[in-house]
Design a protein around this motif. Sequence first.
Motif, PDB file in Angstrom:
ATOM      1  N   MET A   1      14.032  79.010  53.899  1.00 22.34           N
ATOM      2  CA  MET A   1      13.774  80.030  52.885  1.00 22.34           C
ATOM      3  C   MET A   1      13.649  81.393  53.571  1.00 22.34           C
ATOM      4  N   ALA A   2      14.425  82.353  53.096  1.00 26.60           N
ATOM      5  CA  ALA A   2      14.406  83.673  53.712  1.00 26.60           C
ATOM      6  C   ALA A   2      13.073  84.360  53.464  1.00 26.60           C
ATOM      7  N   ASP A   3      12.645  85.144  54.447  1.00 23.50           N
ATOM      8  CA  ASP A   3      11.413  85.896  54.309  1.00 23.50           C
ATOM      9  C   ASP A   3      11.558  86.913  53.192  1.00 23.50           C
ATOM     10  N   LEU A   4      10.528  87.025  52.336  1.00 27.87           N
ATOM     11  CA  LEU A   4      10.613  87.897  51.165  1.00 27.87           C
ATOM     12  C   LEU A   4      10.819  89.352  51.562  1.00 27.87           C
ATOM     13  N   GLU A   5      10.095  89.821  52.580  1.00 25.81           N
ATOM     14  CA  GLU A   5      10.261  91.228  52.958  1.00 25.81           C
ATOM     15  C   GLU A   5      11.672  91.502  53.461  1.00 25.81           C
ATOM     16  N   ASN A   6      12.272  90.556  54.180  1.00 25.74           N
ATOM     17  CA  ASN A   6      13.654  90.743  54.625  1.00 25.74           C
ATOM     18  C   ASN A   6      14.609  90.803  53.441  1.00 25.74           C
ATOM     19  N   ILE A   7      14.327  89.991  52.420  1.00 23.99           N
ATOM     20  CA  ILE A   7      15.158  90.027  51.214  1.00 23.99           C
ATOM     21  C   ILE A   7      15.069  91.400  50.555  1.00 23.99           C
ATOM     22  N   LEU A   8      13.854  91.913  50.421  1.00 25.56           N
ATOM     23  CA  LEU A   8      13.675  93.208  49.776  1.00 25.56           C
ATOM     24  C   LEU A   8      14.271  94.332  50.613  1.00 25.56           C
ATOM     25  N   ARG A   9      14.111  94.262  51.925  1.00 28.10           N
ATOM     26  CA  ARG A   9      14.710  95.288  52.785  1.00 28.10           C
ATOM     27  C   ARG A   9      16.242  95.247  52.702  1.00 28.10           C
ATOM     28  N   GLY A  10      16.780  94.038  52.521  1.00 29.42           N
ATOM     29  CA  GLY A  10      18.227  93.921  52.389  1.00 29.42           C
ATOM     30  C   GLY A  10      18.768  94.610  51.149  1.00 29.42           C
ATOM     31  N   LEU A  11      17.915  94.764  50.122  1.00 25.58           N
ATOM     32  CA  LEU A  11      18.361  95.410  48.890  1.00 25.58           C
ATOM     33  C   LEU A  11      18.623  96.897  49.069  1.00 25.58           C
ATOM     34  N   VAL A  12      18.068  97.515  50.118  1.00 29.26           N
ATOM     35  CA  VAL A  12      18.283  98.950  50.318  1.00 29.26           C
ATOM     36  C   VAL A  12      19.205  99.229  51.512  1.00 29.26           C
ATOM     37  N   GLN A  13      19.796  98.200  52.083  1.00 26.62           N
ATOM     38  CA  GLN A  13      20.699  98.388  53.211  1.00 26.62           C
ATOM     39  C   GLN A  13      22.084  98.816  52.725  1.00 26.62           C
ATOM     40  N   ILE A 372       9.799  85.657  43.329  1.00 28.33           N
ATOM     41  CA  ILE A 372      11.038  85.477  44.077  1.00 28.33           C
ATOM     42  C   ILE A 372      10.721  84.515  45.209  1.00 28.33           C
ATOM     43  N   ASN A 373      11.462  83.405  45.269  1.00 30.01           N
ATOM     44  CA  ASN A 373      11.167  82.373  46.267  1.00 30.01           C
ATOM     45  C   ASN A 373       9.696  81.966  46.241  1.00 30.01           C
ATOM     46  N   SER A 374       9.168  81.794  45.046  1.00 28.95           N
ATOM     47  CA  SER A 374       7.789  81.346  44.814  1.00 28.95           C
ATOM     48  C   SER A 374       6.738  82.359  45.237  1.00 28.95           C
ATOM     49  N   GLN A 375       7.165  83.559  45.620  1.00 28.40           N
ATOM     50  CA  GLN A 375       6.204  84.591  45.999  1.00 28.40           C
ATOM     51  C   GLN A 375       6.208  85.702  44.957  1.00 28.40           C
ATOM     52  N   ARG A 376       5.025  86.205  44.656  1.00 29.20           N
ATOM     53  CA  ARG A 376       4.910  87.211  43.612  1.00 29.20           C
ATOM     54  C   ARG A 376       5.370  88.572  44.104  1.00 29.20           C
ATOM     55  N   VAL A 377       6.140  89.251  43.229  1.00 30.03           N
ATOM     56  CA  VAL A 377       6.567  90.617  43.516  1.00 30.03           C
ATOM     57  C   VAL A 377       6.187  91.501  42.336  1.00 30.03           C
ATOM     58  N   ALA A 433      11.476 100.257  41.611  1.00 29.65           N
ATOM     59  CA  ALA A 433      10.836  99.891  42.870  1.00 29.65           C
ATOM     60  C   ALA A 433      10.363  98.449  42.799  1.00 29.65           C
ATOM     61  N   ILE A 434      10.414  97.775  43.944  1.00 29.35           N
ATOM     62  CA  ILE A 434       9.990  96.376  44.001  1.00 29.35           C
ATOM     63  C   ILE A 434       9.347  96.120  45.360  1.00 29.35           C
ATOM     64  N   ARG A 435       8.226  95.416  45.340  1.00 36.40           N
ATOM     65  CA  ARG A 435       7.519  95.093  46.583  1.00 36.40           C
ATOM     66  C   ARG A 435       6.791  93.763  46.417  1.00 36.40           C
ATOM     67  N   ARG A 436       6.444  93.185  47.548  1.00 31.25           N
ATOM     68  CA  ARG A 436       5.622  91.983  47.523  1.00 31.25           C
ATOM     69  C   ARG A 436       4.249  92.346  46.997  1.00 31.25           C
ATOM     70  N   LEU A 437       3.720  91.500  46.129  1.00 36.80           N
ATOM     71  CA  LEU A 437       2.406  91.761  45.552  1.00 36.80           C
ATOM     72  C   LEU A 437       1.328  91.220  46.473  1.00 36.80           C
ATOM     73  N   ARG A 438       0.541  92.114  46.993  1.00 37.33           N
ATOM     74  CA  ARG A 438      -0.588  91.735  47.848  1.00 37.33           C
ATOM     75  C   ARG A 438      -1.879  91.939  47.081  1.00 37.33           C
ATOM     76  N   ALA A 439      -2.931  91.343  47.567  1.00 39.41           N
ATOM     77  CA  ALA A 439      -4.221  91.454  46.876  1.00 39.41           C
ATOM     78  C   ALA A 439      -4.657  92.897  46.742  1.00 39.41           C
ATOM     79  N   CYS A 440      -4.362  93.713  47.770  1.00 38.59           N
ATOM     80  CA  CYS A 440      -4.828  95.095  47.754  1.00 38.59           C
ATOM     81  C   CYS A 440      -4.016  95.976  46.826  1.00 38.59           C
ATOM     82  N   THR A 441      -2.814  95.493  46.349  1.00 44.51           N
ATOM     83  CA  THR A 441      -2.001  96.291  45.448  1.00 44.51           C
ATOM     84  C   THR A 441      -2.056  95.786  44.021  1.00 44.51           C
ATOM     85  N   HIS A 442      -2.789  94.713  43.797  1.00 47.57           N
ATOM     86  CA  HIS A 442      -2.820  94.115  42.460  1.00 47.57           C
ATOM     87  C   HIS A 442      -3.424  95.074  41.445  1.00 47.57           C
TER      88      HIS A 442
END
Length: 448
Positions: A1-13, A372-377, A433-442
């Motif tokens: 399973m690809a890392d979520l941050e790499n997936i998101l970074r790939g969207l702006v490449q 995305i890939n079971s991780q919240r964004v 805009a899209i980012r991984r949802l962390r506890a501090c950004t909820h």
Amino acid sequence: MADLENILRGLVQPTSLTVRSGEELVGAVESTITKDDERLKEKGKEPPRRKPRLSALPHEEASFPDVAPLSVLHAFARSISLDGQGSARGLAEHWGCLKYALALASETPEKLLLLSPEGRSTRQQHRRTQAHELGAAFGAFTAECVLRRRFRGHRVSIVPADIALLAGWTLTGARYRPRFLAEVWKPGEPGSVLPIACKGHHGRASNSHAQFASASIHLEAVHIGPWNRTPGLLFSTELSTKGPIVVHALRADGDGGALPAAGARVNVPLWDRPLDPFIIRPADGGLPEEAFSGFHVRTRDSGWFRQVLARVDAAGLTAFTGARSATARYLTRRQGQKDYTGQEHAAISSVRDTRQTLLGTRCVGTEHVFRINSQRVEAFTGVAEDLVEHLDNGRVDRYRREAHARFAGEPFAMWDERWRGAVSVRPDGSVLAIRRLRACTHASHDEE
């Protein structure tokens, strides 16, 4: 399973989008049209009216700089923000485009845009939907790129053809019509409008020939100005499972589609007009005047139609931010005004109650959480805060003048280190805009 941050970074490449046109494509489409018409005649049926002449795009219109996948998804999100989604209205601009975040990738050394393994493994029952939606996404994005090069210094707004046409006609029984209308504009100057037909498929390049034959019928259903002189664009996106995504492109030439200069009139509320559902061919020589089924914006109605396009564009932008009441003010009854009245509730629709600072610009809009890939964004759609004030108060003309003066003419996408996510910005001042949802950004509603 690809890392979520790499997936998101790939969207702006930056990625190379393959666009193909040319005389060989024109010849293949003309041959397909001829065969289709002959088959219909053999069955005793009248062939449908089509655009009489299709041609290849000039090289300078068919080639443009590398693009970020998120820019394509953003263009799609803006184009569908007024689509009817029942109780999920308002979520469409997020999920409708971001469900393809995993479907687009650039794995080749040449950084060619192609379907990812996830995109290629779409089950059969969903492939038609994927082809339809990604065909619209790449069609809308490519149309903007082509027209910005054709009309240097102008802005391009893509609006859903159905919503715009409903201001003058009912669509009952109207089998053919383009997917979008592209308004080309610059503050204080005359403009243009072009119908856009776009389709998609998972087959071979030859599948596009039949799609162009069909698209020429849809394009012919709308005439703006004089009979048979409306230009247009046609796209068929080949979503290959073995090679890069290819956008096949053709154009219909013409000197019609002109719109007068628009000023404060775009600030005036719209009313439905009872226009006849016919395209009028004028008398010519021994041929009498004749009416065909379709949508004809006569020259006398071109000022009104420019008002329609500008206000539908404004409605799409306010819907994109989650502002239901502001959206309602820009639509007529037939265009679905009532769908945006009543109580706003975050459980069933978007609510504009979120502020974010993205790439240094203060924005206001709406947010939703997905997986995305079971991780919240967290996905945010909005507009520069000061521009929203103009739209909320009906100042479409002022919004357009300021957006034109402040924002770059080309869309771009970047990683925002401070926000820790992928951000796309369009020339209309909108952001996705899209980012991984962390506890501090909820549940961040006013993030500095």
